[in-house]
Design an enzyme around this catalytic site. Structure first.
Site, mmCIF file in Angstrom:
data_model
loop_
_atom_site.group_PDB
_atom_site.id
_atom_site.type_symbol
_atom_site.label_atom_id
_atom_site.label_comp_id
_atom_site.label_asym_id
_atom_site.label_seq_id
_atom_site.Cartn_x
_atom_site.Cartn_y
_atom_site.Cartn_z
ATOM 1 N N GLY A 256 0.839 -1.194 0.000
ATOM 2 C CA GLY A 256 0.000 0.000 0.000
ATOM 3 C C GLY A 256 0.871 1.239 0.000
ATOM 4 O O GLY A 256 0.648 2.175 -0.766
ATOM 5 N N ALA A 257 1.886 1.229 0.880
ATOM 6 C CA ALA A 257 2.784 2.372 1.000
ATOM 7 C C ALA A 257 4.031 1.935 1.761
ATOM 8 O O ALA A 257 4.061 0.843 2.326
ATOM 9 C CB ALA A 257 2.099 3.515 1.727
ATOM 10 N N GLU A 291 1.542 5.643 7.739
ATOM 11 C CA GLU A 291 2.944 5.919 7.383
ATOM 12 C C GLU A 291 3.513 7.032 8.263
ATOM 13 O O GLU A 291 4.693 7.009 8.623
ATOM 14 C CB GLU A 291 3.058 6.291 5.899
ATOM 15 C CG GLU A 291 2.488 5.250 4.936
ATOM 16 C CD GLU A 291 2.958 3.831 5.200
ATOM 17 O OE1 GLU A 291 4.129 3.650 5.569
ATOM 18 O OE2 GLU A 291 2.150 2.888 5.047
HETATM 19 ZN ZN LIG Z 1 3.489 -0.048 8.065
#
Ligand SMILES: [Zn+2]
Length: 825
Positions: A256-257, A291
């Site tokens: 995802g990131a 994040e």
């Molecule tokens: Zn993470």
């Protein structure tokens, strides 16, 4: 290629400390390779000793240690020995490196929309040596000074603030000490939106062809970023330490990131080019907050070794939900957690690959990849929520702040973390962490209102005395008739308040979803669910009921037909959009295609389509509820006339008139039913000549029925080495859409023979995903299970750890479907 082991990492960390890293990348040498020049300054605790450097080049040009050249031929399997170390050492390495196509290392993508090239670094786990020479382990941190030569039209973004010193030449500000796997460089003609908050320069970037949606959506992302900075600053009492904060939406990203300090990379499907549902914006909001939590937990303080990976991920996962609820408009974040995250974790807990949250082996870096699952994220976060219920929020936050201050710019372990929790709370957490962190397993919780008890059934394979703090709620019609708190100690806990309360039609154990457990519904509740679920006024309790139904199907205790029936009655009346989206995905994608017997699947799909049509009819046009309804109708409908009309752009629901992603859902459904030919799909693609359009067309073509179409798709997956990670995923996701089992059966043995071979040219992370998507889950037959078992038993080097893990999990899910069909026919 071999992977660094924990004991090697320990020895090297005891010997070395890295003073500074200088990395110079020349990205202007063509499409396939780049030149990497690294200068490493490091100290050695035992002068005269030897160690090794990690390096995975295409060609090693030169290497010097303290001014003396070493023979490049000494490079062996990603390592080169360094002998006779001084107290202070300098290594200089010049090498030619390869750009990757699998999202690992320095990935290079071409945007078909305009032919532009984009590069980004994803160095997670053990990809750093394919970009620069280094001592690649999380506890040898160093400040990085990075410089980049790139085509003049490109922009360069990285961990340190980037300055263009002359056309095509970029200097990035020296960073705080970073672990190797956090270093990134993003380069290309990226489009940017810049801002600032509380003294922190902010940037949001994406491919130039996404400039319009990026600019349209940037303010929402910046708002979340600002709110999260304020929230974390207040909560941790430590300012964000990494200078500028850039969020780069990059093509063909596997995860995802990734939390690179100062330069987070995200999959660019998060920049929605068409209409976006509330649930999708919530997920992006959650990822942004996740994040950002890592900037403190993971980046400022990093786990010493991969076996404490959960500490990073569980914390970020927990914090993201908390931040989403406390600091953004998405106050329903915990409901989303139930259906989007915990159901994933419960599924992971049911497979043989489940493992304790903490204390896993992770004997080498590659083995650690296998723990990036629903246990480390969803269970870990649920466990932290239980920890907070156990010690109180004030103690938890005080302990976190103290842990972060003590280990800032260094590394920490589970033991360190628990020590701070114990000191902050004054409680001994030995027993608690043994039960929740060091033992795998998922208890089953049930409530008996007339008996006045809540029971806990502990799995035989994982005995542990897990204490649960939870609540039980009862509903009759649209009224909540009781809600009682309970702490379960032992297997049967008397809760007299249950019998004292008015009799409820639906009883929901763990109604607020505070604990980690499968909820077993009592017989009366299960019978009342199809007609009663939609009336339950509390979205969180409805989410728990849905999760209990789907989990029950997987465990063989709930008939999949009950879930389909409930879907038909309750789903069109659902108001929480996370529940709408996630439950429809689970029911359509798994319950209908694997648990429902093959002969009844088209009937079940018609129920889904009917529910979607009803929701579309009853929703206000243009709302995101209407959008979700239209998408699931496009995916499930057998109404050829409707699908053809929508594919032609006629009579589309408001807001979807120019939505290419929606059109691909329609086209893929038409293709899967054999109603269009490859020429039609290519025609649609020519009108959407983008990365997303390419993926949509591959998925649609792979979904076409018949031996010829399947043969083409299979070759593209298993034999076309030019295919990127995303192209492989798109093909694999379409492949098993086919109702003729005779055609599909032939690919069961081919999967086990051919897919593992792809490890020769596809990276572990990317191939693990392809192996899951391409697994023959549609062929719910004993022969498929037998073929899985044979492949797993074959041993040797036949299966890489990532492919093995994918097969173990997919096989376990297949057996759940076989068991369900045996019970319910
Ligand atoms: Zn993470």
């Amino acid at each position: 290629m071999r992977s660094l082991t924990r004991s090697e990492a320990r020895r090297r960390a005891a010997l070395l400390s890295v003073t500074s890293m200088e990395v110079d990348l020349d990205l202007s040498r063509g499409e396939h390779t780049f030149v990497s020049t690294t200068t490493i300054r490091f100290r050695c605790a035992e002068p005269g000793a030897a160690t090794f450097l990690d390096l995975k080049p295409v060609e090693l040009t030169s290497l010097t240690l303290n001014g003396s050249p070493l023979d490049p031929a000494g490079l062996d399997d990603g390592r080169i020995g360094l002998e006779g170390l001084a107290e202070d050492n300098t290594v200089v390495v010049v090498a030619t490196m390869a750009f990757s196509r699998d999202g690992q290392g320095l990935h290079r993508a071409v945007d078909p929309a305009d032919g532009e090239h984009y590069v980004y670094g994803h160095l997670f786990l053990d990809a750093a040596p394919s970009v620069f020479a280094c001592f690649d382990q999380p506890d040898l941190k160093a400040p990085y000074a990075v410089s980049v030569t790139a085509p003049e039209a490109w922009q360069v973004i990285g961990n340190g603030a980037a300055t263009q010193v002359r056309p095509g030449r970029w200097q990035l500000a020296s960073t705080q000490p970073l672990a190797t796997y956090f270093v990134t460089v993003c380069a290309g003609p990226y489009a940017s939106v810049r801002s600032e908050h509380d003294g922190i320069p902010l940037g949001i970037h994406a491919r130039a062809s996404l400039r319009e949606p990026l600019e349209r959506q940037a303010e929402q992302m910046l708002e979340v970023t600002r709110a999260s900075f304020d929230y974390y600053h207040r909560l941790f009492g430590i300012r964000y330490p990494f200078g500028e904060y850039h969020q780069v939406f990059v093509p063909e990203f596997n995860a995802g990131a990734m939390e690179n300090p100062g330069c987070v990379t995200f999959r660019d499907t998060y920049v929605f080019r068409g209409a976006a549902a509330r649930d999708e914006v919530l997920t992006r909001t959650n990822t942004i907050a996740h994040e950002m939590a890592h900037m403190w937990f993971g980046d400022l303080v990093t786990m010493r070794w991969w076996d404490d990976l959960w500490l990073n991920e569980s914390f970020a996962e927990y914090m993201a939900h908390r931040t989403t609820v406390d600091a953004t408009e998405f106050t329903e974040g915990w409901v989303d957690s139930t259906v989007a995250r915990k159901m994933w974790g419960y599924a992971a807990e049911r497979t043989p690959s489940t493992h304790p949250v903490a204390g896993g082996a992770a004997l080498d870096a590659q083995a650690a990849l296998q723990d990036f699952d629903g246990i480390s994220y969803a269970k870990g976060a649920a466990t932290l929520r239980q920890l907070i219920a156990h010690i109180g929020d004030e103690a938890f936050i005080a302990g976190v702040g103290a842990y972060l201050r003590e280990h800032a710019y260094g590394n920490g372990t589970l033991g360190d973390f628990l020590g701070f929790m114990e000191r902050a709370s004054g409680k001994d957490l030995g027993e608690w962490s043994k039960a929740w962190l060091l033992t795998a397993g998922l208890d089953v919780i049930a409530a008996d209102q007339s008996g006045g008890v809540v029971t806990r059934q502990v799995p035989e394979a994982f005995p542990a005395d897990r204490p649960h703090t939870l609540d039980v709620a009862g509903f009759t019609g649209s009224e909540e008739v009781f809600r009682v708190a309970a702490t379960l100690v032992g297997d049967t806990t008397e809760v007299p308040a249950l019998t004292a309360a008015p009799r409820a039609r639906l009883v929901v154990p763990n109604a607020s979803d505070l604990t980690w457990a499968t909820v077993a519904l009592d017989a009366g509740t299960l019978a009342a669910v199809p007609s009663g679920l939609a009336q339950v006024p509390d979205a969180q309790a409805r989410a728990v009921l849905w999760a209990a139904l789907v989990d029950g199907v997987c465990l063989g205790t709930v008939d999949p037909r009950t879930v389909v029936e409930t879907f038909g009655s309750a789903w069109p009346k659902e108001h929480n959009e996370s529940v709408l989206n996630r439950i429809a995905t689970a029911v359509l994608g798994r319950v209908v295609t694997t648990f429902v017997p093959h002969a009844e699947q088209s009937q079940a799909r018609a129920v889904i389509a009917g529910a979607a049509a009803e929701l579309l009819q009853s929703s206000e046009p243009g709302t995101t509820r209407a959008l979700l309804a239209a998408r699931f109708l496009a995916r499930s409908s057998s109404d050829e006339e409707l699908l053809r009309r929508w594919a032609a752009g006629d009579g589309l629901p408001p807001g979807l008139e120019d939505d290419s992603d929606f059109r691909w859902l329609v086209v893929r459904n038409l293709a899967g039913r054999g109603l269009v030919d490859p020429g039609f799909v290519e025609e649609v693609r020519s009108q959407d000549d983008t990365l997303a359009g390419l993926l949509g067309s591959l998925s649609a073509r792979a979904a076409m029925p018949g031996p010829d179409a399947k043969s083409w798709a299979w070759e593209e997956i298993t034999a076309n080495r030019e295919r990127s990670n995303y192209e492989l995923n798109a093909l694999a996701a379409g492949f098993w859409v086919e109702d003729d089992l005779d055609v599909l059966r032939g690919y069961v043995p081919r999967y086990f023979a051919e897919l593992p071979q792809m490890a020769q040219w596809v990276g572990a992370d990317a191939l693990g995903r392809v192996a899951t998507l391409a697994y023959p889950a549609r062929v719910v037959e004993q022969a498929t299970a037998d073929a899985s078992a044979a492949a797993l038993a074959a041993g040797g080097g036949h299966l890489t750890p990532a492919v093995r893990r994918s097969i173990v999990d997919a096989d376990s899910e297949l057996r759940e479907a076989l068991r369900s069909r045996a019970v319910f026919g």
